[in-house]
Write an enzyme that holds these catalytic residues in place. Structure first.
Site, PDB file in Angstrom:
ATOM      1  N   CYS A  60      -2.063   0.404   7.529  1.00 16.88           N
ATOM      2  CA  CYS A  60      -1.336   1.623   7.168  1.00 16.88           C
ATOM      3  C   CYS A  60      -1.399   2.663   8.279  1.00 16.88           C
ATOM      4  O   CYS A  60      -0.415   3.345   8.555  1.00 16.88           O
ATOM      5  CB  CYS A  60      -1.877   2.187   5.860  1.00 16.88           C
ATOM      6  SG  CYS A  60      -1.553   1.101   4.444  1.00 16.88           S
TER       7      CYS A  60
ATOM      8  N   HIS B 270       0.866  -1.184   0.000  1.00 19.87           N
ATOM      9  CA  HIS B 270       0.000   0.000   0.000  1.00 19.87           C
ATOM     10  C   HIS B 270       0.900   1.230   0.000  1.00 19.87           C
ATOM     11  O   HIS B 270       1.944   1.237   0.674  1.00 19.87           O
ATOM     12  CB  HIS B 270      -0.873   0.034   1.250  1.00 19.87           C
ATOM     13  CG  HIS B 270      -1.846  -1.085   1.366  1.00 19.87           C
ATOM     14  ND1 HIS B 270      -2.923  -1.022   2.228  1.00 19.87           N
ATOM     15  CD2 HIS B 270      -1.928  -2.302   0.760  1.00 19.87           C
ATOM     16  CE1 HIS B 270      -3.618  -2.144   2.149  1.00 19.87           C
ATOM     17  NE2 HIS B 270      -3.029  -2.935   1.265  1.00 19.87           N
TER      18      HIS B 270
ATOM     19  N   GLU C 187       0.600   4.108   1.492  1.00 13.88           N
ATOM     20  CA  GLU C 187       0.745   4.697   2.826  1.00 13.88           C
ATOM     21  C   GLU C 187       1.751   3.912   3.660  1.00 13.88           C
ATOM     22  O   GLU C 187       2.554   4.499   4.386  1.00 13.88           O
ATOM     23  CB  GLU C 187      -0.613   4.723   3.556  1.00 13.88           C
ATOM     24  CG  GLU C 187      -1.712   5.439   2.821  1.00 13.88           C
ATOM     25  CD  GLU C 187      -2.536   4.531   1.919  1.00 13.88           C
ATOM     26  OE1 GLU C 187      -3.637   4.962   1.532  1.00 13.88           O
ATOM     27  OE2 GLU C 187      -2.098   3.398   1.602  1.00 13.88           O
TER      28      GLU C 187
ATOM     29  N   CYS D  34      -6.015   2.299   5.701  1.00 15.57           N
ATOM     30  CA  CYS D  34      -6.557   1.110   6.353  1.00 15.57           C
ATOM     31  C   CYS D  34      -5.880   0.944   7.723  1.00 15.57           C
ATOM     32  O   CYS D  34      -4.897   1.632   8.028  1.00 15.57           O
ATOM     33  CB  CYS D  34      -6.323  -0.122   5.476  1.00 15.57           C
ATOM     34  SG  CYS D  34      -4.601  -0.671   5.412  1.00 15.57           S
TER      35      CYS D  34
END
Length: 154
Positions: free
Chosen positions: A86, A53, A55, A83
């Site tokens: 993250c 991801h 992030e 999420c």
């Protein structure tokens, strides 16, 4: 001096780039003292890595590359609310602030699977940390990227 909206637009552009590169629509950037120091887009599909991801990648980079004073003035701008994985990485990295476009609640309306419905701010609150979470910003623009992607893949 750039605004939150201009940085969020760049994050949305990175989400569009992620789609163009064969991934799901997520993009993020780090800003310290009004300068973009790093960008990332989602690469979970092309890297075959569930943790790729943007992030998460940026939080890991920031934790190892930025000085404590830079972390304290660092803002992550992201196309979608982080999420829980993250959000935890952002907290552990010590980033001061997160600004997102699409809220987790809005994402669930477009994508009915694979979304853990825990807001980023709740993760921060439960960790008893001081990271500031702001959003949604330009949610309509950010949501359009998700709607285009998920309507074409279903």
């Amino acid at each position: 001096m750039a605004t939150d909206e201009s940085y969020v637009r760049r994050a949305i552009d990175l989400a569009e780039s992620a789609v163009a590169n064969g991934n799901t629509p997520f993009g993020s950037l780090l800003v310290v003292d009004d300068a973009v120091v790093r960008t990332a887009e989602n690469t979970t599909l092309t890297d075959d890595d569930i943790a790729a991801h943007p992030e998460f990648k940026l939080a890991r980079w920031a934790a190892s590359e930025l000085e404590p004073d830079e972390l304290e003035s660092c803002t992550m701008y992201t196309s979608t609310e982080p999420c829980p994985m993250c959000a935890s990485a952002i907290i552990y990295a010590g980033l001061e602030r997160v600004v997102y476009s699409v809220s987790v609640d809005s994402l669930v309306d477009v994508r009915d699977d694979g979304v853990i419905e825990i807001p980023c701010e709740e993760v921060v609150d439960r960790a008893d940390r001081s990271t500031i979470v702001e959003g949604p910003v330009l949610e309509r623009e950010g949501l359009a990227v998700h709607e285009n992607y998920f309507s074409s893949t279903s």
